[in-house]
Structure formats: structure tokens, C-alpha cells
Enzyme design. Structure first.
Site: not given
Ligand code: XMP
Length: 513
Positions: A54, A81-82, A169, A171, A227, A369
Site C-alpha cells: 500500500g 511490503c506494507y 513484490h 506478484e 462477458d 477476465k
């Protein structure tokens, strides 16, 4: 209850990426606000928690902090991280302003190979950092397990309680083996299986839809986009004849769009398809209109009018189905400096007026998605639909600058078909976010054969993007550009010049209007 990992969002721009990484390991994940009470979390029986990064500083006034009782839930926790600083705050460590911001690539050296997070990974890993504050004293009962050039505490653990912290990070794609670190957390540490697959999801979703809808009827606005198409196929599987799909031809569709929808859904899936050919009405109303915002408004309003009338004709239905996706329903954390909270997508079609008294069915609302595409393939939809690039609601109207006329529509449709076909056959179509043609209503001079021409210009646009919010133009090979230009100029009557758009977003937008 579905096995799941809960991600507490502290406002990182990467929170959704964490959720996707977890799901790529076939484990369901959901994102909740950082201050979700521990007792609410307990009800979900998560197998583990991830605290996101964050933008705030943990010691700043009003810094977002989790409910401290999450540390007593008895489930493994990974702070990123945060998220690490939240550990420090509650479990007795110290965070200070780093002397310099650590940003960009770093090399992680794993010091304790027994740490479950780094199983089956090499001792040195490339990682991505992005933080200003720094952990300077470990929380109680934590040990360092990996270091970077700038940090002795790049990865820390409390093995007994299964608490882990990463200053970098895992991710993002710039941490190439980060996926495996997250997979180690999810599978080895939290003990999750691999139950979250789109094949399994079909059965659960079908059951849920049936339970919600009962014997009532459902209406769905089918646009031909990914979608609504996947929602249609899923609902059809669940409630069959109780579903009516309404497809509105607004006159500014691409070539063959209406045919493909009728062929796939009408003939192949044999679902009840109500085709509203209202292109004349739309084009009449667009006549003489040049302002882009007015064009959008006219198309939006006319759509609602046509759709409302169509639902009446479709007969009494209690439910309206929509292809809402997970990113549309995640509430962004209202933290100053959180870009996701400030950039508002200006075009999401906003839905239909509230006075239409339907209850909503939204069977895709927990999916990303890429999962929707996977689901579409599992349901037997053709690649042509499932792998489609995004297409704006106001269609070709925002790709014809100035007035939309039947002649200009013909020209743009033909040019667009060439772009789509060439992009597909070269494979580029599937690698990038969007590629299309734009018609510029300026005429320039050319020669064709012995004749002087005075015709329109087509601009070719190709962009890569994660979510449409920012984008970069794609460096298409010259040979492909040459082919596109030469085919368009030779085959599309009314065009004598082609240009390639090399504007990124920002400062440009993806569409020209
Ligand atoms: P811009 O042009 O704002 O587009 O960079 C970002 C993404 O949104 C799509 N787009 C629209 N989608 N209705 C839509 O449903 C619209 O009015 C609209 N305008 C733009 C665009 O294609 C791109 O993917």
C-alpha cells in the site's frame, strides 16, 4: 464452503494481481478491505491471509491498519511490503523511513533454505522492490530468511505461527519466480488443494443460478463481447429456455458481428435470441452529429429505449442477467495516493435505468477476465468470441471522426475487417489489447493508376495494455504494417492513405473519440 485465501487490501496498485496469482494456482481468492473485522474473516474460514502492499506509511496519522485480532485467527499470514509493516506495528518490530527509496530490480539471496516460501527455488532470485519505508527491527519471534543488497530483512518468518513477510513484490512480472513463492505459500503453507478450476466453477455456478432463478424467466442483453457471451452460455446451460437474449443492432457494429452472434447463439447454442435490427433508427439519430460526447449520448439513450421496448416484447421476466466482472465489484480502498481509487473508468456503460424492475443475476461477478475467457472455452464458445479484443459500446461511431454516414461506415467496416484478419493471421491479434482502424474525415491527394484521387485517410491503432487505463502503442513489424496499408488502400474504395498511430496513453486515449 469454497477453500479460499483472503487478501486484505491496503491500497496497492497490485492487489488484484496478487488475487490473480493465487487463482492461477487453482485456489479461490477474494479481496477485502484492510479493516475487515477478524470475526467476519473467521466466518469465511480462509486457509490463509495475504496483506497487500500500500502507498501509506504505517506510522503516518490515519494509516490503514488491520484488525489486530487477525493475528489470533490461527491461519498463516503473508505480508507483502506494507503488509510486513503491519506485522511490525502489532507484533513489536520497527519501521523507519529508508534513507533511500528502494525501487526497481534487486537480487534476493535466500539464507535459510528451510523456509517453506522458497522451496524448490534457487538461492538467488531476481525480485522487484518498491518501497520507501524499511523494517529496521524484527517483530518478536521472527527470523530473517533472505536478504537483498539494501535490506537484511527482505524476507522474514515466524515459523511456528506461519507468519511470513516479504519486502519485495512477488506478484509482479518483474519478480520472475514470484508466482512460485505465492504458490508455496498457498499450497505448502496454507495446505490448499487445486479445486478452483473453471470446469468446477461451471457446476457450482449452474447450481447457484438455478437456486436464485427458480422457475422465473431471465433476460440478458447480448452484445457479442466476451462477458455477455460467456454469461449467456452459462445461463443457458443453467436455465435453458427460461433465458431470452436480446441483441441490439445499433448500426455501428463491425462487419459480420450480427451474423456471428446469430450463428453461434441462435443456430449453434439454440438459445432464445431476440434480434433487434434497429440500425436505421440509430443512424437517423446520428445524422449530422459531429460532437463525440453527443454521439455517445445518443447511442446510449437510444440503446436503453430500444432495449426497454424489447424486454417488454420478450414477455414478463423477473431477472436481468449482466456480465459484471470481479474488478467492477471490488471496492477500492479510499487511501490518499491510491491511483486505483482516483482514476475512474469514464465509460463503463453504467447499466440500465433502475426503474426497470428486475432483480440482477451476475454469474461472472467473482471472476477475472482471463477466467471468463477460460470459462467460455469450457462452455464450448468459439475462440472468435472468447478471445475477442474489447470493443466500445458506441462501436464504430467513435472510430469515425465527425459525422457517421452510411458511406463512411462502409469504408471503416471494410478497413477494420482487413485489420482484424491480418492481425489474426499474423498472430498479433491475440497478443495485444486492441488493434483497429479509424477513419479520418480529411481528404488528401493521391494517384492510383493514372488517376488523381482525393480520398479519406485510415489510421491504424494497435495498443498493449493491462486494463485499458494506460497503454502503449505496439511496435508492429514493418512487413505487417506494409501489408495492412497496401491492402486497405487497394481494396477499400474511398481510402488513399494510411497512417500508424504512435501515441501512448496517457497523454492520448486508446480510441480517437
Ligand atoms: P480510451 O479511449 O478512454 O479507452 O483510452 C479505454 C478503453 O475503453 C474502451 N472504450 C469504451 N468502452 N464504451 C465502452 O464500452 C465507450 O464509450 C468506450 N470508449 C472507450 C476502449 O475501447 C478501450 O478499451
Amino acid at each position: 464452503m469454497r477453500e479460499q485465501i483472503v487478501i486484505l487490501d491496503f491500497g496497492s496498485q497490485y492487489t488484484q494481481v496478487i488475487a490473480r496469482r493465487v487463482r492461477e494456482g487453482n485456489v479461490y481468492s477474494q479481496i477485502l478491505c484492510y479493516n475487515t473485522p477478524a470475526r467476519e474473516l473467521a466466518k469465511l474460514k480462509p486457509r490463509g491471509l495475504i496483506l497487500s502492499g500500500g502507498p501509506a506509511s504505517v506510522y503516518a496519522a490515519g494509516a490503514p491498519l488491520p484488525d489486530r485480532r487477525i493475528f489470533d485467527l490461527g491461519v498463516p499470514i503473508l505480508g507483502i511490503c506494507y503488509g510486513v509493516q503491519a506485522f511490525a506495528q502489532f507484533l513489536g518490530g520497527r519501521v523507519e523511513k529508508g534513507r533511500k527509496r528502494e525501487y526497481g530490480k534487486g537480487t534476493l539471496t535466500v539464507k535459510d533454505p528451510a523456509c517453506a516460501l522458497f522451496q524448490n527455488l534457487p538461492a538467488k532470485l531476481q525480485v522487484w522492490n518498491s518501497h520507501g519505508d524499511k523494517l529496521t527491527k524484527l517483530p518478536r519471534h521472527f527470523k530473517p530468511v533472505a536478504v537483498t543488497e539494501n535490506s537484511e530483512y527482505a524476507a522474514i518468518e515466524n515459523r511456528a505461527r506461519k507468519f511470513f513477510g516479504l519486502q519485495f513484490h512477488p506478484e509482479v512480472v518483474h519478480t520472475p519466480r514470484g508466482r512460485e513463492i505465492i504458490a508455496n505459500f498457498v499450497h505448502r503453507i496454507c495446505g490448499c488443494g487445486r479445486q478452483w478450476t473453471m470446469r468446477n466453477y461451471i457446476d457450482q455456478a449452474v447450481e447457484q443460478i438455478r437456486a436464485q432463478v427458480g422457475k422465473e424467466r431471465v433476460i440478458l442483453g447480448l452484445s457479442g463481447g466476451v462477458d455477455s457471451s460467456v454469461a449467456a452460455a452459462l445461463l443457458h446451460k443453467a436455465v435453458g429456455e427460461q433465458l431470452t437474449c436480446i441483441f441490439v443492432n445499433n448500426g455501428v457494429l463491425r462487419g459480420r458481428e450480427a451474423e456471428v452472434v446469430r450463428e453461434v447463439f441462435g443456430r449453434h447454442f439454440k438459445l432464445k435470441l431476440q434480434y433487434e435490427n434497429t440500425s436505421k433508427l440509430f443512424l437517423q439519430r446520428l445524422k449530422g452529429v459531429t460532437d463525440p460526447e453527443r454521439k455517445r449520448k445518443i447511442i446510449g439513450r437510444t440503446f436503453i429505449e430500444v432495449f426497454t421496448a424489447a424486454t417488454r416484447r420478450a414477455g414478463k421476466a423477473k431477472f436481468l442477467a449482466q456480465g459484471t466482472l470481479y474488478p467492477d465489484v471490488i471496492e477500492s480502498v479510499p487511501i490518499a495516493g491510491n491511483p486505483a481509487a482516483m482514476i475512474k473508468s469514464h465509460h463503463n456503460v453504467g447499466g440500465l435505468p433502475r426503474k426497470m424492475k428486475f432483480q440482477l443475476v451476475e454469474p461472472l461477478k467473482c471472476l477475472f477476465k482471463d477466467e471468463v475467457r477460460q470459462l467460455g472455452l469450457e462452455l464450448g464458445l468459439p475462440r472468435e468470441i472468447v478471445l475477442r479484443q474489447p470493443f466500445p459500446g458506441p462501436g464504430l461511431a467513435v472510430r469515425i471522426l465527425g459525422e457517421v454516414t452510411p458511406e463512411r461506415l462502409r469504408i471503416l467496416r471494410n478497413a477494420d475487417t482487413i485489420v482484424v484478419n491480418e492481425m489474426k493471421s499474423s498472430g498479433w491479434y491475440y497478443k495485444i489489447w486492441q488493434s483497429f482502424a479509424v477513419l479520418l474525415p480529411v481528404r488528401s491527394v493521391g494517384v492510383m493508376g493514372d488517376e488523381r484521387t482525393y480520398d479519406y485517410t485510415i489510421a491504424i491503432r494497435a495498443v498493449e495494455s493491462q486494463d485499458g487505463m494506460t497503454a502503449d502503442w505496439v511496435k508492429l513489424p514493418y512487413a505487417l504494417l506494409e501489408k495492412l496499408a497496401s491492402r486497405i488502400i487497394n481494396e477499400v474504395k474511398g481510402v488513399n492513405r494510411c497512417v500508424f498511430d504512435i501515441t501512448s496513453k496517457p497523454p492520448g486515449t486508446i480510441e480517437w473519440e
